[in-house]
Each structure stands twice: as C-alpha cells, then as structure tokens.
Design an enzyme around this catalytic site. Sequence first.
Site, PDB file in Angstrom:
ATOM      1  N   ARG A  22       0.787  -1.146  -0.002  1.00  0.00           N
ATOM      2  CA  ARG A  22       0.002   0.010  -0.043  1.00  0.00           C
ATOM      3  C   ARG A  22       0.744   1.252   0.011  1.00  0.00           C
ATOM      4  O   ARG A  22       0.551   2.028  -0.922  1.00  0.00           O
ATOM      5  CB  ARG A  22      -0.767   0.074   1.178  1.00  0.00           C
ATOM      6  CG  ARG A  22      -1.958   1.234   1.012  1.00  0.00           C
ATOM      7  CD  ARG A  22      -2.934   1.059   2.295  1.00  0.00           C
ATOM      8  NE  ARG A  22      -2.289   1.463   3.530  1.00  0.00           N
ATOM      9  CZ  ARG A  22      -1.961   2.589   3.618  1.00  0.00           C
ATOM     10  NH1 ARG A  22      -2.087   3.818   2.922  1.00  0.00           N
ATOM     11  NH2 ARG A  22      -1.256   2.954   4.912  1.00  0.00           N
ATOM     12  N   CYS A 160      -7.220   1.168  12.209  1.00  0.00           N
ATOM     13  CA  CYS A 160      -6.068   0.689  12.685  1.00  0.00           C
ATOM     14  C   CYS A 160      -6.381   0.218  14.196  1.00  0.00           C
ATOM     15  O   CYS A 160      -6.471  -1.067  14.505  1.00  0.00           O
ATOM     16  CB  CYS A 160      -4.850   1.465  12.887  1.00  0.00           C
ATOM     17  SG  CYS A 160      -4.219   1.759  11.266  1.00  0.00           S
ATOM     18  N   CYS A 182       0.269  -1.041  13.501  1.00  0.00           N
ATOM     19  CA  CYS A 182       0.775   0.103  14.155  1.00  0.00           C
ATOM     20  C   CYS A 182       2.107   0.660  13.707  1.00  0.00           C
ATOM     21  O   CYS A 182       3.034   0.112  13.677  1.00  0.00           O
ATOM     22  CB  CYS A 182       0.876  -0.264  15.689  1.00  0.00           C
ATOM     23  SG  CYS A 182       1.538   0.966  16.847  1.00  0.00           S
ATOM     24  N   ASP A 183       2.107   1.965  13.503  1.00  0.00           N
ATOM     25  CA  ASP A 183       3.308   2.808  13.015  1.00  0.00           C
ATOM     26  C   ASP A 183       3.921   3.216  14.407  1.00  0.00           C
ATOM     27  O   ASP A 183       3.577   4.096  15.015  1.00  0.00           O
ATOM     28  CB  ASP A 183       2.752   3.766  12.336  1.00  0.00           C
ATOM     29  CG  ASP A 183       3.937   4.975  11.779  1.00  0.00           C
ATOM     30  OD1 ASP A 183       5.012   4.967  12.504  1.00  0.00           O
ATOM     31  OD2 ASP A 183       3.682   5.753  10.948  1.00  0.00           O
ATOM     32  N   ASN A 191      -1.651   6.564  20.017  1.00  0.00           N
ATOM     33  CA  ASN A 191      -2.385   5.627  20.393  1.00  0.00           C
ATOM     34  C   ASN A 191      -2.501   5.230  21.889  1.00  0.00           C
ATOM     35  O   ASN A 191      -3.603   4.968  22.325  1.00  0.00           O
ATOM     36  CB  ASN A 191      -2.457   4.245  19.491  1.00  0.00           C
ATOM     37  CG  ASN A 191      -2.417   4.387  18.024  1.00  0.00           C
ATOM     38  OD1 ASN A 191      -1.664   3.949  17.115  1.00  0.00           O
ATOM     39  ND2 ASN A 191      -3.616   5.090  17.632  1.00  0.00           N
ATOM     40  N   HIS A 221       5.322  -2.055  13.368  1.00  0.00           N
ATOM     41  CA  HIS A 221       6.468  -1.687  12.749  1.00  0.00           C
ATOM     42  C   HIS A 221       7.098  -0.367  12.683  1.00  0.00           C
ATOM     43  O   HIS A 221       6.244   0.538  13.123  1.00  0.00           O
ATOM     44  CB  HIS A 221       5.551  -2.218  11.154  1.00  0.00           C
ATOM     45  CG  HIS A 221       4.621  -1.324  10.878  1.00  0.00           C
ATOM     46  ND1 HIS A 221       3.408  -2.060  11.150  1.00  0.00           N
ATOM     47  CD2 HIS A 221       4.240  -0.122  10.333  1.00  0.00           C
ATOM     48  CE1 HIS A 221       2.473  -0.894  10.686  1.00  0.00           C
ATOM     49  NE2 HIS A 221       2.903   0.078  10.308  1.00  0.00           N
ATOM     50  N   ILE A 222       8.036  -0.396  11.984  1.00  0.00           N
ATOM     51  CA  ILE A 222       8.984   0.891  11.880  1.00  0.00           C
ATOM     52  C   ILE A 222       9.188   0.890  10.325  1.00  0.00           C
ATOM     53  O   ILE A 222       9.683   0.018   9.849  1.00  0.00           O
ATOM     54  CB  ILE A 222      10.186   1.102  12.920  1.00  0.00           C
ATOM     55  CG1 ILE A 222       9.974   0.703  14.186  1.00  0.00           C
ATOM     56  CG2 ILE A 222      11.051   2.101  12.494  1.00  0.00           C
ATOM     57  CD1 ILE A 222      11.304   0.862  15.152  1.00  0.00           C
ATOM     58  N   TYR A 223       8.578   1.776   9.768  1.00  0.00           N
ATOM     59  CA  TYR A 223       9.038   2.208   8.231  1.00  0.00           C
ATOM     60  C   TYR A 223      10.319   2.287   8.234  1.00  0.00           C
ATOM     61  O   TYR A 223      11.086   2.907   8.817  1.00  0.00           O
ATOM     62  CB  TYR A 223       8.235   3.530   7.906  1.00  0.00           C
ATOM     63  CG  TYR A 223       6.836   2.978   7.597  1.00  0.00           C
ATOM     64  CD1 TYR A 223       6.168   2.570   6.670  1.00  0.00           C
ATOM     65  CD2 TYR A 223       5.966   3.437   8.561  1.00  0.00           C
ATOM     66  CE1 TYR A 223       4.867   2.116   6.361  1.00  0.00           C
ATOM     67  CE2 TYR A 223       4.532   3.215   8.594  1.00  0.00           C
ATOM     68  CZ  TYR A 223       3.972   2.503   7.318  1.00  0.00           C
ATOM     69  OH  TYR A 223       2.794   2.368   7.233  1.00  0.00           O
ATOM     70  N   SER A 282       4.144   8.163   6.167  1.00  0.00           N
ATOM     71  CA  SER A 282       3.600   7.452   4.963  1.00  0.00           C
ATOM     72  C   SER A 282       2.243   7.363   4.729  1.00  0.00           C
ATOM     73  O   SER A 282       1.516   6.870   5.550  1.00  0.00           O
ATOM     74  CB  SER A 282       4.152   5.901   4.981  1.00  0.00           C
ATOM     75  OG  SER A 282       5.493   5.851   5.373  1.00  0.00           O
TER      76      SER A 282
HETATM   77  N1  LIG Z   1       1.515   6.147   8.264  1.00  0.00           N
HETATM   78  C1  LIG Z   1       0.500   6.259   9.168  1.00  0.00           C
HETATM   79  N2  LIG Z   1       0.778   6.461  10.401  1.00  0.00           N
HETATM   80  C2  LIG Z   1      -0.104   6.511  11.300  1.00  0.00           C
HETATM   81  O1  LIG Z   1       0.156   6.595  12.500  1.00  0.00           O
HETATM   82  C3  LIG Z   1      -1.490   6.826  10.920  1.00  0.00           C
HETATM   83  C4  LIG Z   1      -1.770   6.941   9.502  1.00  0.00           C
HETATM   84  N3  LIG Z   1      -0.480   6.558   8.673  1.00  0.00           N
HETATM   85  N4  LIG Z   1      -2.740   7.418   8.944  1.00  0.00           N
HETATM   86  C5  LIG Z   1      -4.039   7.623   9.955  1.00  0.00           C
HETATM   87  C6  LIG Z   1      -3.565   8.024  11.156  1.00  0.00           C
HETATM   88  C7  LIG Z   1      -3.072   9.466  11.330  1.00  0.00           C
HETATM   89  N5  LIG Z   1      -2.188   9.691  12.454  1.00  0.00           N
HETATM   90  C8  LIG Z   1      -1.269  10.385  12.681  1.00  0.00           C
HETATM   91  C9  LIG Z   1      -0.737  11.256  11.598  1.00  0.00           C
HETATM   92  C10 LIG Z   1       0.192  12.061  11.451  1.00  0.00           C
HETATM   93  C11 LIG Z   1       0.937  12.143  12.711  1.00  0.00           C
HETATM   94  C12 LIG Z   1       2.083  13.352  12.990  1.00  0.00           C
HETATM   95  O2  LIG Z   1       2.316  13.886  12.094  1.00  0.00           O
HETATM   96  N6  LIG Z   1       2.563  13.178  14.202  1.00  0.00           N
HETATM   97  C13 LIG Z   1       3.587  14.230  14.560  1.00  0.00           C
HETATM   98  C14 LIG Z   1       3.149  15.835  14.541  1.00  0.00           C
HETATM   99  C15 LIG Z   1       1.927  15.993  15.369  1.00  0.00           C
HETATM  100  C16 LIG Z   1       1.491  17.356  15.430  1.00  0.00           C
HETATM  101  O3  LIG Z   1       2.180  18.326  15.240  1.00  0.00           O
HETATM  102  O4  LIG Z   1       0.331  17.576  15.855  1.00  0.00           O
HETATM  103  C17 LIG Z   1       4.498  13.861  15.568  1.00  0.00           C
HETATM  104  O5  LIG Z   1       5.631  14.346  15.721  1.00  0.00           O
HETATM  105  O6  LIG Z   1       4.041  13.167  16.475  1.00  0.00           O
HETATM  106  C18 LIG Z   1       0.670  11.322  13.898  1.00  0.00           C
HETATM  107  C19 LIG Z   1      -0.358  10.380  13.734  1.00  0.00           C
HETATM  108  C20 LIG Z   1      -2.023   8.108  12.965  1.00  0.00           C
HETATM  109  N7  LIG Z   1      -2.449   7.211  11.681  1.00  0.00           N
HETATM  110  O1  LIG Z   2      -4.470   5.161  15.053  1.00  0.00           O
HETATM  111  C1  LIG Z   2      -3.429   4.786  14.069  1.00  0.00           C
HETATM  112  C2  LIG Z   2      -3.783   4.839  12.467  1.00  0.00           C
HETATM  113  C3  LIG Z   2      -2.951   4.304  11.872  1.00  0.00           C
HETATM  114  N1  LIG Z   2      -1.657   3.985  12.172  1.00  0.00           N
HETATM  115  C4  LIG Z   2      -0.705   3.466  11.109  1.00  0.00           C
HETATM  116  C5  LIG Z   2      -0.522   2.029  10.959  1.00  0.00           C
HETATM  117  C6  LIG Z   2      -0.037   1.796   9.681  1.00  0.00           C
HETATM  118  O2  LIG Z   2       1.234   2.317   9.357  1.00  0.00           O
HETATM  119  C7  LIG Z   2      -0.789   2.829   8.795  1.00  0.00           C
HETATM  120  C8  LIG Z   2      -1.822   2.256   8.215  1.00  0.00           C
HETATM  121  O3  LIG Z   2      -1.780   1.278   6.910  1.00  0.00           O
HETATM  122  P1  LIG Z   2      -2.508   0.025   6.742  1.00  0.00           P
HETATM  123  O4  LIG Z   2      -1.769  -0.336   5.431  1.00  0.00           O
HETATM  124  O5  LIG Z   2      -3.976   0.229   6.725  1.00  0.00           O
HETATM  125  O6  LIG Z   2      -2.185  -0.926   7.816  1.00  0.00           O
HETATM  126  O7  LIG Z   2      -1.300   3.654   9.845  1.00  0.00           O
HETATM  127  C9  LIG Z   2      -1.302   3.824  13.236  1.00  0.00           C
HETATM  128  O8  LIG Z   2      -0.127   3.405  13.854  1.00  0.00           O
HETATM  129  N2  LIG Z   2      -2.260   4.156  14.292  1.00  0.00           N
END
Ligand SMILES: Nc1nc(=O)c2c([nH]1)NC[C@@H]1CN(c3ccc(C(=O)N[C@@H](CCC(=O)O)C(=O)O)cc3)CN21
Ligand SMILES: O=c1ccn([C@H]2C[C@H](O)[C@@H](COP(=O)(O)O)O2)c(=O)[nH]1
Length: 283
Positions: A22, A160, A182-183, A191, A221-223, A282
């Site tokens: 993806r 997720c 989980c990223d 989370n 996972h860790i990207y 990502s």
């Molecule tokens: N790849 C990926 N990882 C995720 O954790 C994730 C997704 N996709 N898609 C859906 C949601 C969106 N989420 C996110 C999106 C962005 C941040 C982020 O950019 N965090 C930064 C800045 C936060 C801020 O300034 O408010 C950080 O340093 O934590 C964190 C969680 C969690 N989820």
């Molecule tokens: O609350 C959240 C929402 C998303 N994530 C992360 C986990 C994955 O890295 C991506 C979602 O990709 P999928 O291909 O749908 O698994 O977003 C997260 O850690 N926490």
Amino acid sequence: MKQYLDLCQRIVDEGVWVDNKRTGKKCLTVINADLTYDVANGEFPLVTTRKSFWKSAIAEMIGYLRGYQSAEDFRKLGTKTWDANANDNAVWLASPHRKGTDDIGEAYGVVGRGWRTADGSRIDLLSQIIDDLSQGIDNRGEILTFYNPGIFERACLRPCMYSHHFSLLGDTLYLNSTQRSCDVPLGLNFNMVQVYFLLAIVAQITGKKPGKAYHKIVNAHIYGDQLELMRDVQLKREPLSPPTFKINPDIKTLEDLETWVTLDDFEVEGYESHEPIKYPFSV
Ligand SMILES: Nc1nc(=O)c2c([nH]1)NC[C@@H]1CN(c3ccc(C(=O)N[C@@H](CCC(=O)O)C(=O)O)cc3)CN21
Ligand SMILES: O=c1ccn([C@H]2C[C@H](O)[C@@H](COP(=O)(O)O)O2)c(=O)[nH]1
C-alpha cells in the site's frame, strides 16, 4: 514509557523486513505486543524521549467519538492528522465514494456510531455502551467496533485501532483495545494516549472508577525511513519522569463530549521531554 521503549528496541533487535504494497515501503516488523496502562493510578503513557503532541492525539479520539467524517472537523478541533489520508492518498482520490476535499469516508466513528444493519437501519454502538455502563450493566459484549469489511472501500483507510471492549467488575471499568497495524514511531505515540484517555473519559461520564486499559497490537512496525532516527536518536535518550493527566470534572455526559468540549478541558501537568523528532509519515 518503558514498555514503549522496550517495544521499539524489540523491533530494532528482532524485527523482520516486510514489503508493504500500500505504501510502497518496507517495514521492520514484529507480531504481537501487549501494553497496559494503569489509569486507576494515573500512569499517563506519554512519550518523554521526544516531544509528544498529546493534544492532537486527544483531538483525534474525540473526533472518532463524535463520528467525524471530515478532516476539516478534525482540524477545527485541533489535529491535522487526517489531512494527508483525506487529500493525498492516490487510491482514495480516485474512489467514487470520496465526497470531495477533506472527506475521510466511512471510517472510525462514522462506522461505530452508525453501524449499518441488514434492514438498512443504523445502530449507535457508543450510546448503547454508555447507557449500559451508566446503569451498571456489562452484557459481556460492550464493544465499540469500527471494523466492517463490507464497507472498507468507502473509507480512505481501514481502522487501525478497530475495537474497544469495555468491562465492569463492580464499580471499576476496564478497557481492552485492539490494534491491527501500528506505526510505532508516529501512530503509537498517539494511540497509547488515546487508549488511556478513552478509559478515563468513559469512566467519568458513566460514573465508574477507571481500572486498567489493556492495549493489544498485532502488527507493530517501523518504516524503513524512520529506522535511523529511532535506533540512533530516540532510543539513545533516557526517559524522563511521567506527567499527570487531568480532565475537566464538568464533563458528565456523552452529550457534553459531543457539544461543548474543547482541548482546553484537558491538561497535562509536569511534562518534560527531550527535543522533538520529525519522523517521516507514510500515506
Ligand atoms: N503511516 C501512518 N501512520 C499513522 O500513525 C497513521 C496513518 N498513517 N494514518 C492515519 C492516522 C493518522 N495518524 C497520525 C498522523 C500524523 C501524525 C504526525 O504527524 N505526528 C507528528 C506531529 C503531530 C502534530 O504536530 O500534531 C508527531 O511528531 O507526532 C501522527 C499520527 C495516525 N495514523
Ligand atoms: O491510529 C493509527 C492509525 C494508523 N496507524 C498506522 C499503521 C500503519 O502504518 C498505517 C495504516 O496502514 P495500513 O496499510 O492500513 O495498515 O497507519 C497507526 O499506527 N495508528
């Protein structure tokens, strides 16, 4: 904090590289992690080895509880976390189900607060759970689920953290939350706060004592493009003492949470952290 750092270290030491179709990236991956948050004793799981934007995490969870479908609503509440998936995700941009700029589709709260039934009616799972718990009822199925495979194509992402199961033992409320993917550097940072918050706020509005929240992660996972920062920067830092989390005691009902609550109704006291780290995201 220790359980978070242990998981990060475990991925670095034992993770297996997996290609993810993806995102087109590879992820260092482990299967299964179980984290526990002692909400009764106020052990707020905020990461200290980098600056954590905890308000953004709370805003995201309130948006889910309100059933938000637009990244604009999430932004107004105080988080930009849905902007990229709503507006930069190529598969979603091409979807006939996308309703225009900022639409995230039928994801999270849209699903859980309007669960589609066979006869075309909708069920508000969260209201039912709050009603039951407020009356001291635990029917052994107090489950807020967002996971509906029949409508995945109507959302920009599958949920997720997809299930939150509440339980009562006497007057004490417990929560088991399950996360399929989980990223760990970015997502889990939020989370953990969200699972703690969900138990604390639902306990408050149902008049119960919070107990423990159990957070199960399946694919952690860790990207590839995050690994160096995690291994060589964040994991080299010493954790600092944990802060405490406070909720405005005037929040007493689900309606309060849906109508007037803002991020000013939450406070973190005594938060000290290392410098921010900007991890790649990502889409
Ligand atoms: N790849 C990926 N990882 C995720 O954790 C994730 C997704 N996709 N898609 C859906 C949601 C969106 N989420 C996110 C999106 C962005 C941040 C982020 O950019 N965090 C930064 C800045 C936060 C801020 O300034 O408010 C950080 O340093 O934590 C964190 C969680 C969690 N989820
Ligand atoms: O609350 C959240 C929402 C998303 N994530 C992360 C986990 C994955 O890295 C991506 C979602 O990709 P999928 O291909 O749908 O698994 O977003 C997260 O850690 N926490």
